[in-house]
Design a protein around this motif. Structure first.
Motif, PDB file in Angstrom:
ATOM      1  N   ASN A   1       3.377 -11.120  -5.550  1.00 36.35           N
ATOM      2  CA  ASN A   1       4.605 -10.423  -6.349  1.00 36.35           C
ATOM      3  C   ASN A   1       4.011  -9.296  -6.793  1.00 36.35           C
ATOM      4  O   ASN A   1       4.800  -7.937  -6.850  1.00 36.35           O
ATOM      5  CB  ASN A   1       5.082 -11.510  -7.726  1.00 36.35           C
ATOM      6  CG  ASN A   1       5.708 -12.497  -7.459  1.00 36.35           C
ATOM      7  OD1 ASN A   1       6.537 -12.546  -6.442  1.00 36.35           O
ATOM      8  ND2 ASN A   1       5.688 -13.634  -8.349  1.00 36.35           N
ATOM      9  N   TYR A   2       2.656  -9.245  -7.284  1.00 38.87           N
ATOM     10  CA  TYR A   2       2.104  -7.788  -7.858  1.00 38.87           C
ATOM     11  C   TYR A   2       2.026  -6.873  -6.606  1.00 38.87           C
ATOM     12  O   TYR A   2       2.194  -5.568  -6.767  1.00 38.87           O
ATOM     13  CB  TYR A   2       0.525  -8.088  -8.296  1.00 38.87           C
ATOM     14  CG  TYR A   2       0.867  -8.820  -9.800  1.00 38.87           C
ATOM     15  CD1 TYR A   2       1.072  -7.857 -10.950  1.00 38.87           C
ATOM     16  CD2 TYR A   2       0.651 -10.111 -10.032  1.00 38.87           C
ATOM     17  CE1 TYR A   2       1.279  -8.579 -12.019  1.00 38.87           C
ATOM     18  CE2 TYR A   2       0.846 -10.744 -11.144  1.00 38.87           C
ATOM     19  CZ  TYR A   2       1.027 -10.000 -12.330  1.00 38.87           C
ATOM     20  OH  TYR A   2       1.119 -10.341 -13.433  1.00 38.87           O
ATOM     21  N   VAL A   3       1.554  -7.315  -5.455  1.00 36.47           N
ATOM     22  CA  VAL A   3       1.401  -6.520  -4.332  1.00 36.47           C
ATOM     23  C   VAL A   3       2.868  -5.873  -3.933  1.00 36.47           C
ATOM     24  O   VAL A   3       2.884  -4.643  -3.829  1.00 36.47           O
ATOM     25  CB  VAL A   3       1.052  -7.310  -2.957  1.00 36.47           C
ATOM     26  CG1 VAL A   3       1.028  -6.431  -1.761  1.00 36.47           C
ATOM     27  CG2 VAL A   3      -0.355  -7.971  -3.382  1.00 36.47           C
ATOM     28  N   ALA A   4       3.661  -6.634  -4.036  1.00 42.52           N
ATOM     29  CA  ALA A   4       5.204  -6.209  -3.753  1.00 42.52           C
ATOM     30  C   ALA A   4       5.494  -5.106  -4.693  1.00 42.52           C
ATOM     31  O   ALA A   4       6.213  -4.069  -4.299  1.00 42.52           O
ATOM     32  CB  ALA A   4       6.170  -7.388  -3.677  1.00 42.52           C
ATOM     33  N   LEU A   5       5.243  -5.233  -5.929  1.00 36.31           N
ATOM     34  CA  LEU A   5       5.682  -4.504  -6.933  1.00 36.31           C
ATOM     35  C   LEU A   5       4.859  -3.245  -6.900  1.00 36.31           C
ATOM     36  O   LEU A   5       5.440  -2.021  -6.986  1.00 36.31           O
ATOM     37  CB  LEU A   5       5.321  -5.008  -8.475  1.00 36.31           C
ATOM     38  CG  LEU A   5       5.491  -4.029  -9.603  1.00 36.31           C
ATOM     39  CD1 LEU A   5       7.089  -3.688  -9.520  1.00 36.31           C
ATOM     40  CD2 LEU A   5       4.944  -4.854 -10.959  1.00 36.31           C
ATOM     41  N   TYR A   6       3.558  -3.241  -6.873  1.00 36.84           N
ATOM     42  CA  TYR A   6       2.898  -1.945  -6.546  1.00 36.84           C
ATOM     43  C   TYR A   6       3.227  -1.189  -5.415  1.00 36.84           C
ATOM     44  O   TYR A   6       2.939  -0.065  -5.267  1.00 36.84           O
ATOM     45  CB  TYR A   6       1.313  -2.059  -6.959  1.00 36.84           C
ATOM     46  CG  TYR A   6       1.259  -2.642  -8.486  1.00 36.84           C
ATOM     47  CD1 TYR A   6       1.371  -1.647  -9.293  1.00 36.84           C
ATOM     48  CD2 TYR A   6       0.740  -3.697  -8.705  1.00 36.84           C
ATOM     49  CE1 TYR A   6       1.269  -2.001 -10.654  1.00 36.84           C
ATOM     50  CE2 TYR A   6       0.355  -4.422  -9.854  1.00 36.84           C
ATOM     51  CZ  TYR A   6       0.794  -3.302 -10.859  1.00 36.84           C
ATOM     52  OH  TYR A   6       0.595  -3.531 -12.596  1.00 36.84           O
ATOM     53  N   LEU A   7       3.323  -1.931  -4.510  1.00 36.23           N
ATOM     54  CA  LEU A   7       3.629  -1.266  -2.941  1.00 36.23           C
ATOM     55  C   LEU A   7       4.996  -0.511  -3.219  1.00 36.23           C
ATOM     56  O   LEU A   7       5.191   0.741  -2.779  1.00 36.23           O
ATOM     57  CB  LEU A   7       3.944  -2.378  -1.928  1.00 36.23           C
ATOM     58  CG  LEU A   7       4.397  -1.672  -0.495  1.00 36.23           C
ATOM     59  CD1 LEU A   7       3.550  -0.646  -0.047  1.00 36.23           C
ATOM     60  CD2 LEU A   7       4.664  -2.839   0.636  1.00 36.23           C
ATOM     61  N   LEU A   8       6.195  -0.941  -3.966  1.00 38.47           N
ATOM     62  CA  LEU A   8       7.392  -0.246  -4.027  1.00 38.47           C
ATOM     63  C   LEU A   8       6.943   0.867  -5.034  1.00 38.47           C
ATOM     64  O   LEU A   8       7.531   2.159  -4.647  1.00 38.47           O
ATOM     65  CB  LEU A   8       8.339  -1.423  -4.787  1.00 38.47           C
ATOM     66  CG  LEU A   8       9.624  -0.679  -5.408  1.00 38.47           C
ATOM     67  CD1 LEU A   8      10.405   0.205  -3.870  1.00 38.47           C
ATOM     68  CD2 LEU A   8      10.638  -1.838  -5.830  1.00 38.47           C
ATOM     69  N   ASP A   9       6.171   0.737  -5.845  1.00 38.60           N
ATOM     70  CA  ASP A   9       5.844   1.712  -6.913  1.00 38.60           C
ATOM     71  C   ASP A   9       5.239   3.018  -6.091  1.00 38.60           C
ATOM     72  O   ASP A   9       5.444   4.250  -6.452  1.00 38.60           O
ATOM     73  CB  ASP A   9       5.102   1.216  -8.087  1.00 38.60           C
ATOM     74  CG  ASP A   9       4.837   2.421  -9.069  1.00 38.60           C
ATOM     75  OD1 ASP A   9       5.579   2.957  -9.544  1.00 38.60           O
ATOM     76  OD2 ASP A   9       3.552   2.541  -9.430  1.00 38.60           O
ATOM     77  N   PHE A  10       4.407   2.622  -5.033  1.00 28.86           N
ATOM     78  CA  PHE A  10       3.667   3.627  -4.397  1.00 28.86           C
ATOM     79  C   PHE A  10       4.710   4.465  -3.488  1.00 28.86           C
ATOM     80  O   PHE A  10       4.771   5.645  -3.370  1.00 28.86           O
ATOM     81  CB  PHE A  10       2.545   2.900  -3.422  1.00 28.86           C
ATOM     82  CG  PHE A  10       2.212   3.906  -2.286  1.00 28.86           C
ATOM     83  CD1 PHE A  10       1.401   4.941  -2.538  1.00 28.86           C
ATOM     84  CD2 PHE A  10       2.545   3.531  -1.056  1.00 28.86           C
ATOM     85  CE1 PHE A  10       0.902   5.785  -1.676  1.00 28.86           C
ATOM     86  CE2 PHE A  10       2.163   4.453   0.085  1.00 28.86           C
ATOM     87  CZ  PHE A  10       1.400   5.522  -0.306  1.00 28.86           C
ATOM     88  N   LEU A  11       5.384   3.514  -2.712  1.00 22.05           N
ATOM     89  CA  LEU A  11       6.568   4.085  -2.192  1.00 22.05           C
ATOM     90  C   LEU A  11       7.588   5.047  -2.606  1.00 22.05           C
ATOM     91  O   LEU A  11       8.206   6.271  -2.095  1.00 22.05           O
ATOM     92  CB  LEU A  11       7.399   3.175  -1.110  1.00 22.05           C
ATOM     93  CG  LEU A  11       6.670   2.138  -0.103  1.00 22.05           C
ATOM     94  CD1 LEU A  11       7.278   0.899   0.338  1.00 22.05           C
ATOM     95  CD2 LEU A  11       5.968   3.084   1.068  1.00 22.05           C
ATOM     96  N   MET A  12       8.033   4.677  -3.876  1.00 24.42           N
ATOM     97  CA  MET A  12       8.733   5.339  -4.584  1.00 24.42           C
ATOM     98  C   MET A  12       8.433   6.983  -4.918  1.00 24.42           C
ATOM     99  O   MET A  12       8.913   7.828  -5.619  1.00 24.42           O
ATOM    100  CB  MET A  12       9.247   4.825  -5.818  1.00 24.42           C
ATOM    101  CG  MET A  12      10.306   3.594  -5.407  1.00 24.42           C
ATOM    102  SD  MET A  12      11.527   3.866  -4.463  1.00 24.42           S
ATOM    103  CE  MET A  12      12.659   5.083  -5.208  1.00 24.42           C
ATOM    104  N   ASN A  13       6.991   6.870  -4.914  1.00 28.52           N
ATOM    105  CA  ASN A  13       6.330   8.474  -5.106  1.00 28.52           C
ATOM    106  C   ASN A  13       6.092   9.205  -3.882  1.00 28.52           C
ATOM    107  O   ASN A  13       5.310   9.964  -4.069  1.00 28.52           O
ATOM    108  CB  ASN A  13       5.208   8.067  -6.103  1.00 28.52           C
ATOM    109  CG  ASN A  13       5.351   7.816  -7.349  1.00 28.52           C
ATOM    110  OD1 ASN A  13       5.825   8.357  -8.280  1.00 28.52           O
ATOM    111  ND2 ASN A  13       5.319   6.274  -7.646  1.00 28.52           N
ATOM    112  N   THR A  14       6.709   8.512  -2.813  1.00 22.31           N
ATOM    113  CA  THR A  14       6.593   9.316  -1.524  1.00 22.31           C
ATOM    114  C   THR A  14       7.968  10.004  -1.190  1.00 22.31           C
ATOM    115  O   THR A  14       8.942   9.799  -1.717  1.00 22.31           O
ATOM    116  CB  THR A  14       6.039   8.421  -0.459  1.00 22.31           C
ATOM    117  OG1 THR A  14       7.139   7.576  -0.146  1.00 22.31           O
ATOM    118  CG2 THR A  14       4.946   7.643  -0.503  1.00 22.31           C
ATOM    119  N   THR A  15       7.702  11.361  -0.489  1.00 26.85           N
ATOM    120  CA  THR A  15       8.879  12.110   0.096  1.00 26.85           C
ATOM    121  C   THR A  15       9.896  11.221   0.802  1.00 26.85           C
ATOM    122  O   THR A  15      11.280  11.629   0.626  1.00 26.85           O
ATOM    123  CB  THR A  15       8.676  13.245   0.578  1.00 26.85           C
ATOM    124  OG1 THR A  15       7.595  12.966   1.838  1.00 26.85           O
ATOM    125  CG2 THR A  15       7.734  14.160  -0.085  1.00 26.85           C
ATOM    126  N   ALA A  16       9.310  10.224   1.357  1.00 30.24           N
ATOM    127  CA  ALA A  16      10.393   9.468   2.434  1.00 30.24           C
ATOM    128  C   ALA A  16      11.439   8.618   1.600  1.00 30.24           C
ATOM    129  O   ALA A  16      12.513   8.181   1.993  1.00 30.24           O
ATOM    130  CB  ALA A  16       9.481   8.353   3.316  1.00 30.24           C
TER     131      ALA A  16
END
Length: 410
Positions: A199-214
């Motif tokens: 759950n934590y891995v998924a949450l922080y993975l999404l947090d990282f992706l949402m700060n990328t230009t893609a």
């Protein structure tokens, strides 16, 4: 040497029984997750009564009349009843029907219930396979992430685009859940620990992706994605937020019910959930079944992510899953791990969510009382003997009473 009776163990050997503690744990798990439906209904009733009393005892007029309760008890009990029922009437008006809006609140309830039903089915399916899936939250996030990206980054024709959004959402959840099943089957790691960490891995993975230009919307400083293409979203009913994702939830409920009752794979899920050692002896590949069960559970939770991103929100954000994954555990417990029980439990919790705002606006009751009622429901579902004792349903006491009467008659 003396002859040995056929079918009996050698003289020096004793039959090996499964460890008593392990059997007790399995039995307790089944009682909590698959107990009788009547206990669930009574547990909800008791939770509602206690929630109503909590609202009543904190009401100003109830507190005022309590000061002269012995002089005029009718005032106190009238205000107590008013305060206790007024909030639930407002909850009903905000979730089912009211004279001003008709059945529009019920459509909102169905909208809010859709991801709860899908995620609840994922948790319930894992329960039936003997696993406690705490990872619905992470599976929703990964499903929503993959579905959302396909929805805003690709530009395809109407039907094809929506189908791919749904497919990638299911695939994302299945991969996230199946990985837990693989680790459990190959290494023996406990699924509760694995799913919490995932759950934590998924949450922080999404947090990282949402700060990328893609993933971030051009020109935005907040972590929010571009709006999904119209071709990638569920059609909605006119004048409401209810979308075609609710039909998807119904179809998934029918599919899970058929699979558990009619398919070989569903039988293997139930066999492993009931007794893994006996299932292995009967020729079931327990490791394969564990992986598939968690993959299917993850796919169902991923469908909840699809309902959120392609149905209700139409954008991808870090908070797309909210608390859906944890509410889904309560929904599955309340539904006693049955597909249709989970479906109606999802509707109940959707009504709580949809009507809570109107309850607060109309009566001033804190919206947190809904969370209190939900927590009480979990408490009573996890303690069936407590509910049975409240309603005098303890069979052991009845047996003792019957034996006492018979002994007295003799």
């Amino acid at each position: 040497m003396s002859e040995q009776t056929i079918g009996q163990p050698p003289a020096g050997d004793k039959p090996v029984a499964p460890p008593e503690g392990k059997n007790s744990n399995n039995e307790l798990f089944r009682k909590i997750t698959q107990g009788p439906g009547l206990v669930s209904v009574l547990g909800v009733f008791v939770a509602l009564v206690i929630g109503g009393l909590l609202v009543a005892v904190t009401d100003k007029k109830v507190i005022e009349t309590a000061g002269y309760v012995f002089a005029r008890p009718s005032d106190f009990f009238t205000q107590l009843w008013r305060a206790g029922t007024e909030s639930y009437v407002a909850l009903f008006n905000g979730s089912i029907y009211n004279s001003a809006q008709g059945f529009s609140p019920f459509l909102e309830t169905l909208t809010v219930s859709t991801p709860l039903i899908c995620a609840g089915l994922g948790v319930a399916l894992a329960f039936r396979a003997g696993m406690f899936n705490i990872g619905a939250q992470g599976q929703i996030i990964i499903g929503a992430t993959m579905a959302g990206y396909v929805g805003f980054a690709w530009h395809l024709p109407l039907v094809l685009h929506l189908l791919l959004v749904v497919l990638f959402g299911l695939l994302g959840g299945a991969l996230w859940g199946g990985l837990v099943g693989l680790l459990k089957a190959r290494t023996g790691a406990h699924e509760v620990i694995l799913t919490i960490m995932f759950n934590y891995v998924a949450l922080y993975l999404l947090d990282f992706l949402m700060n990328t230009t893609a993933f971030r919307r051009p020109g935005e400083t907040n972590p929010i994605s571009p709006i999904l293409d119209a071709n990638a979203t569920f059609p909605v009913l006119t004048g409401s937020r209810l979308h075609l994702g609710f039909v998807m939830a119904i179809l998934l409920t029918v599919l899970v019910a058929w699979m558990l009752k009619r398919s070989t794979l569903g039988f293997e899920f139930r066999a492993v959930g009931h007794n893994p050692e006996a299932a292995r002896t009967a020729g079931v590949n327990v490791a394969r079944t564990t992986i598939l069960a968690m993959a299917f559970a993850g796919a169902l939770a991923g469908a909840a992510g699809v309902a959120q991103v392609a149905g209700t929100e139409k954008v991808l954000t870090v908070g797309v899953a909210g608390s859906l994954g944890f509410d889904a555990i309560t929904v599955a417990l309340l539904g006693r791990s049955t597909p249709w029980g989970t479906f109606f439990a999802g509707l109940l919790f959707g009504a709580f969510r949809a009507g809570a705002v109107n309850m607060q606006i109309s009566t001033g009751t804190p919206i947190d009382i809904v969370l209190v009622v939900q927590s009480l429901i979990v408490l009573f579902i996890a303690a069936p003997p407590l509910v049975k004792s409240i309603f005098g349903m303890n069979p052991k006491k009845r047996v003792r009473k019957t034996e006492t009467i018979k002994a007295g008659a003799k």
